[in-house]
Design a protein around this motif. Structure first.
Motif, PDB file in Angstrom:
ATOM      1  N   ALA A  94       4.410  -9.360   7.187  1.00 19.04           N
ATOM      2  CA  ALA A  94       5.643  -9.275   6.167  1.00 19.04           C
ATOM      3  C   ALA A  94       6.849  -8.922   6.818  1.00 19.04           C
ATOM      4  CB  ALA A  94       5.098  -8.184   5.202  1.00 19.04           C
ATOM      5  N   ILE A  95       7.002  -7.983   7.847  1.00 18.27           N
ATOM      6  CA  ILE A  95       7.956  -7.570   8.652  1.00 18.27           C
ATOM      7  C   ILE A  95       8.526  -8.756   9.348  1.00 18.27           C
ATOM      8  CG2 ILE A  95       8.999  -6.408  10.462  1.00 18.27           C
ATOM      9  CD1 ILE A  95       6.863  -4.193   9.686  1.00 18.27           C
ATOM     10  N   ALA A  96       7.757  -9.364   9.957  1.00 19.04           N
ATOM     11  CA  ALA A  96       8.058 -10.565  10.722  1.00 19.04           C
ATOM     12  C   ALA A  96       8.868 -11.722   9.863  1.00 19.04           C
ATOM     13  CB  ALA A  96       6.835 -11.474  11.530  1.00 19.04           C
ATOM     14  N   LYS A  97       8.288 -11.918   8.621  1.00 23.61           N
ATOM     15  CA  LYS A  97       8.883 -12.908   7.585  1.00 23.61           C
ATOM     16  C   LYS A  97      10.073 -12.226   6.793  1.00 23.61           C
ATOM     17  CE  LYS A  97       4.388 -15.312   7.103  1.00 23.61           C
ATOM     18  NZ  LYS A  97       3.170 -15.454   6.308  1.00 23.61           N
ATOM     19  N   GLY A  98      10.388 -11.314   7.042  1.00 22.61           N
ATOM     20  CA  GLY A  98      11.527 -10.536   6.343  1.00 22.61           C
ATOM     21  C   GLY A  98      11.130 -10.103   5.018  1.00 22.61           C
ATOM     22  N   ILE A  99       9.633 -10.183   4.464  1.00 28.76           N
ATOM     23  CA  ILE A  99       9.516  -9.884   3.028  1.00 28.76           C
ATOM     24  C   ILE A  99       9.735  -8.168   3.093  1.00 28.76           C
ATOM     25  CG2 ILE A  99       7.643  -9.561   1.526  1.00 28.76           C
ATOM     26  CD1 ILE A  99       6.421 -12.046   2.888  1.00 28.76           C
ATOM     27  N   VAL A 100       9.490  -7.360   4.173  1.00 31.19           N
ATOM     28  CA  VAL A 100       9.660  -6.169   4.427  1.00 31.19           C
ATOM     29  C   VAL A 100      10.788  -5.775   5.271  1.00 31.19           C
ATOM     30  CG1 VAL A 100       8.873  -3.939   4.789  1.00 31.19           C
ATOM     31  CG2 VAL A 100       7.189  -5.639   3.783  1.00 31.19           C
ATOM     32  N   ALA A 101      12.121  -5.680   4.851  1.00 27.54           N
ATOM     33  CA  ALA A 101      13.072  -5.692   5.655  1.00 27.54           C
ATOM     34  C   ALA A 101      13.274  -4.526   6.577  1.00 27.54           C
ATOM     35  CB  ALA A 101      14.440  -5.549   4.649  1.00 27.54           C
ATOM     36  N   ALA A 102      13.976  -4.578   7.480  1.00 26.08           N
ATOM     37  CA  ALA A 102      14.364  -3.557   8.622  1.00 26.08           C
ATOM     38  C   ALA A 102      15.036  -2.705   7.713  1.00 26.08           C
ATOM     39  CB  ALA A 102      15.442  -3.936   9.543  1.00 26.08           C
ATOM     40  N   GLY A 103      14.514  -1.123   7.886  1.00 25.49           N
ATOM     41  CA  GLY A 103      15.087  -0.042   7.394  1.00 25.49           C
ATOM     42  C   GLY A 103      14.351   0.226   6.219  1.00 25.49           C
ATOM     43  N   ALA A 104      13.687  -0.480   5.800  1.00 28.05           N
ATOM     44  CA  ALA A 104      12.850  -0.156   4.383  1.00 28.05           C
ATOM     45  C   ALA A 104      11.788   0.866   4.902  1.00 28.05           C
ATOM     46  CB  ALA A 104      11.920  -1.488   4.054  1.00 28.05           C
ATOM     47  N   ARG A 105      11.673   1.736   3.820  1.00 25.70           N
ATOM     48  CA  ARG A 105      10.600   2.943   3.837  1.00 25.70           C
ATOM     49  C   ARG A 105       9.422   2.477   3.212  1.00 25.70           C
ATOM     50  NH1 ARG A 105       9.767   7.279   0.071  1.00 25.70           N
ATOM     51  NH2 ARG A 105       8.833   9.057   1.115  1.00 25.70           N
ATOM     52  N   LEU A 106       8.220   2.569   4.147  1.00 26.55           N
ATOM     53  CA  LEU A 106       7.073   2.389   3.629  1.00 26.55           C
ATOM     54  C   LEU A 106       6.410   3.321   2.773  1.00 26.55           C
ATOM     55  CD1 LEU A 106       5.260   1.198   6.874  1.00 26.55           C
ATOM     56  CD2 LEU A 106       6.552  -0.010   5.497  1.00 26.55           C
ATOM     57  N   PRO A 107       5.400   2.967   1.800  1.00 29.73           N
ATOM     58  CA  PRO A 107       5.047   3.972   0.955  1.00 29.73           C
ATOM     59  C   PRO A 107       4.366   5.058   1.617  1.00 29.73           C
ATOM     60  CG  PRO A 107       4.325   1.591   0.362  1.00 29.73           C
ATOM     61  CD  PRO A 107       4.856   1.600   1.656  1.00 29.73           C
ATOM     62  N   PRO A 108       4.223   6.089   0.841  1.00 31.46           N
ATOM     63  CA  PRO A 108       3.691   7.221   1.268  1.00 31.46           C
ATOM     64  C   PRO A 108       2.144   7.117   1.587  1.00 31.46           C
ATOM     65  CG  PRO A 108       5.186   7.820  -0.445  1.00 31.46           C
ATOM     66  CD  PRO A 108       4.916   6.393  -0.458  1.00 31.46           C
ATOM     67  N   GLN A 109       1.627   7.607   2.502  1.00 27.08           N
ATOM     68  CA  GLN A 109       0.234   7.306   2.967  1.00 27.08           C
ATOM     69  C   GLN A 109      -0.783   7.398   1.860  1.00 27.08           C
ATOM     70  OE1 GLN A 109      -0.830   8.649   6.659  1.00 27.08           O
ATOM     71  NE2 GLN A 109       0.985   8.152   7.657  1.00 27.08           N
ATOM     72  N   ARG A 110      -0.600   8.735   1.011  1.00 30.76           N
ATOM     73  CA  ARG A 110      -1.819   8.774   0.044  1.00 30.76           C
ATOM     74  C   ARG A 110      -1.491   7.913  -0.964  1.00 30.76           C
ATOM     75  NH1 ARG A 110      -5.305  12.596  -0.760  1.00 30.76           N
ATOM     76  NH2 ARG A 110      -4.303  13.979   1.306  1.00 30.76           N
ATOM     77  N   LYS A 111      -0.183   7.610  -1.436  1.00 25.64           N
ATOM     78  CA  LYS A 111      -0.076   6.804  -2.536  1.00 25.64           C
ATOM     79  C   LYS A 111      -0.707   5.220  -2.162  1.00 25.64           C
ATOM     80  CE  LYS A 111       3.386   4.835  -5.749  1.00 25.64           C
ATOM     81  NZ  LYS A 111       2.935   3.558  -5.694  1.00 25.64           N
ATOM     82  N   LEU A 112      -0.304   4.750  -1.122  1.00 27.91           N
ATOM     83  CA  LEU A 112      -0.832   3.293  -0.579  1.00 27.91           C
ATOM     84  C   LEU A 112      -2.213   3.348  -0.727  1.00 27.91           C
ATOM     85  CD1 LEU A 112       0.119   0.622   0.366  1.00 27.91           C
ATOM     86  CD2 LEU A 112      -0.103   1.282   2.680  1.00 27.91           C
ATOM     87  N   ALA A 113      -2.701   4.718  -0.138  1.00 25.18           N
ATOM     88  CA  ALA A 113      -4.241   4.771  -0.177  1.00 25.18           C
ATOM     89  C   ALA A 113      -4.963   4.509  -1.478  1.00 25.18           C
ATOM     90  CB  ALA A 113      -4.869   6.022   0.552  1.00 25.18           C
ATOM     91  N   ASP A 114      -4.389   5.277  -2.410  1.00 29.16           N
ATOM     92  CA  ASP A 114      -4.782   5.165  -3.828  1.00 29.16           C
ATOM     93  C   ASP A 114      -4.391   3.791  -4.522  1.00 29.16           C
ATOM     94  OD1 ASP A 114      -3.675   8.514  -4.604  1.00 29.16           O
ATOM     95  OD2 ASP A 114      -5.497   7.794  -3.830  1.00 29.16           O
ATOM     96  N   ASP A 115      -3.463   3.029  -4.186  1.00 30.23           N
ATOM     97  CA  ASP A 115      -3.202   1.847  -4.710  1.00 30.23           C
ATOM     98  C   ASP A 115      -4.070   0.587  -4.173  1.00 30.23           C
ATOM     99  OD1 ASP A 115      -1.136   2.825  -6.148  1.00 30.23           O
ATOM    100  OD2 ASP A 115       0.580   2.137  -4.759  1.00 30.23           O
TER     101      ASP A 115
END
Length: 462
Positions: A26-47
């Motif tokens: 996703a980063i390589a394709k620009g879907i997740v842009a430079a500087g973007a903050r990734l979801p908090p680990q616990r929230k992503l784990a729940d999702d």
């Protein structure tokens, strides 16, 4: 914060690795842009229905790949494209530092004189087509025939039309990867592999899978298992001492890997840059499976660094695609340098340089054995390097920094590692990048670093 989320249905084992791969693509394709903050680990784990530990390991993997940076109290952020992968070698030579980080053949003053003499020959014999032509097909046919004849003497029967002449191994490997693997496709390699393959796959939007190996090379069962999981397009292999551990795979292992590749219709990219330098090596995979092997054969490692020409041999079914990819990315190899290589092959200079290199490496390996003694390292008599395993509990990045403070540069094993499965911290030490006396001194400094207690690196403030 990015609103994009990985697809939990596409995860496979190990889950953390697969999760990191989805983010990386996703980063390589620009879907997740430079500087973007990734979801908090616990929230992503729940999702995603995963454990926090799995997400944490995935984020650590992204940090290791140089794609993400973790900031205490703030979270994890995607690095900008300017934060390039660190090379395993020094970008430029530093005064008073013995550089054992860059892989080069042994050279002496004689090599400069040979090169100068060769360039004088080119100046006196340069053809009009080599100087003025702008179409590869009008320049290269004679040189391709010379290449085919030389390869034929070394066990590889190939039609001149299936040879692409490139400006060195990097160009050849890039062309081969682009030809064998479509965008978004998967390529496999040993977990310790060519350091440029890792960022290349990232830049091209390819998925790179690491395969376990033993003292004979990549494990065929591991390749078979990976191919059974889904679409695997190609295998990248360095079977003849150019790989990090300087392994020369047996003829039996080569046949076993080819058998798996044929069963799953996988193409093979074979890096054979040491070619004739390695004595008594088994036939290249391209000779055993010419219908599916893209074979890279060059001269910067076996003769002298300035001879930046490599041949890419393609199977008939991919020869046109290979030629087109090379046209798009490089157009054609530098004609004057191709003229020089062809002349040196014809008059025996290349063969003489390779024989000289074998003798020179014999001395360098003897120095390494004398200085390092019982330290555990992997090598081959005709390899240009050794792979030094560090004591248990060591950290290779800390070791590289400590060694540099002592006055010697070596390459961290992390630059060659696709993932951390079976990790054993190590460094690569080049044997030909400096004089014999500096090599001895540099290896002595490495030995001193091995025997010292790691200290925190303090800033040098005057």
């Amino acid at each position: 914060m990015t609103t994009w989320l990985p697809n939990p249905a596409a995860l496979r084992r190990p889950a953390y690795q697969s999760l990191a791969d989805q983010f990386a693509q996703a980063i390589a394709k620009g879907i997740v842009a430079a500087g973007a903050r990734l979801p908090p680990q616990r929230k992503l784990a729940d999702d995603l229905g995963l454990s926090v530990q799995t997400v944490s390991r995935a984020y650590e993997e992204l940090i290791r790949r140089g794609l993400v940076v973790g900031e205490v109290g703030r979270g994890s952020f995607v690095l900008s494209p300017a934060a390039e992968d660190r090379s395993p070698y020094l970008a430029q030579r530093e005064a008073a530092l013995i550089d054992l980080s860059i892989l080069k053949p042994v050279t002496e003053r004689r090599h400069v004189e040979i090169f100068r003499k060769g360039l004088h020959w080119v100046a006196d014999n340069l053809t009009e087509s080599a100087a003025l032509a702008f179409r590869p097909n009008s320049v290269m046919p004679r040189h391709k025939q010379i290449a085919a004849d030389w390869l034929g003497r070394n066990g590889l029967d190939v039609a001149p039309g299936n040879i692409t002449i490139t400006d060195g191994a990097t160009s050849a490997i890039t062309t081969a990867v682009m030809s064998a693997v479509p965008v978004g496709g998967t390529i496999a390699a040993a977990t310790l592999t060519h350091h440029l393959l890792i960022p290349l796959c990232k830049y091209l939007g390819l998925h790179l899978e690491g395969l376990p190996f033993d003292k004979d090379g990549i494990l065929p069962d591991a390749l078979d298992g990976l191919a059974n999981k889904g679409s695997l397009h190609a295998l990248y292999i360095q079977p003849s001492a150019i790989n990090p551990l300087a392994i020369v795979s047996s003829l039996e292992r080569r046949h076993e890997l080819i058998k798996v590749a044929r069963r799953h219709d996988i193409q093979i990219i074979e890096n054979d840059m040491l070619n004739r330098l390695v004595e008594h090596r088994p036939p290249p995979l391209a000779a055993l499976a010419p219908e599916r092997v893209l074979h890279v054969n060059g001269f910067t490692k076996s003769t002298l660094p300035g001879l930046r020409v490599a041949w890419l041999v393609s199977p008939p079914r991919t020869a046109l695609a290979t030629a087109n990819r090379h046209l798009v990315t490089n157009w054609m190899a530098t004609p004057a340098m191709v003229e020089l290589l062809s002349h040196w092959i014809s008059d025996g200079t290349v063969d003489r340089l390779i024989l000289w290199q074998r003798d020179a490496l014999r001395e360098r390996h003897q120095i390494a054995q004398e200085v390092l003694g019982s330290a555990p390292f992997h090598t081959h008599p005709q390899s240009l390097h050794i792979w030094l395993e560090l004591p248990p509990g060591s950290n290779e990045e800390d070791f590289v920094a400590q060694a540099r403070r002592r006055g010697v540069a070596v390459a961290s094993g992390g630059a060659f590692r696709i993932d951390d499965r079976g990790r054993r911290d190590a460094v690569r030490i080049a044997l030909g990048s400096t004089t014999a006396s500096d090599l001895r001194q540099g290896l002595s400094l490495v030995t001193d670093t091995l025997g010292s207690t790691a200290e925190p690196l303090l800033p040098l403030i005057g």
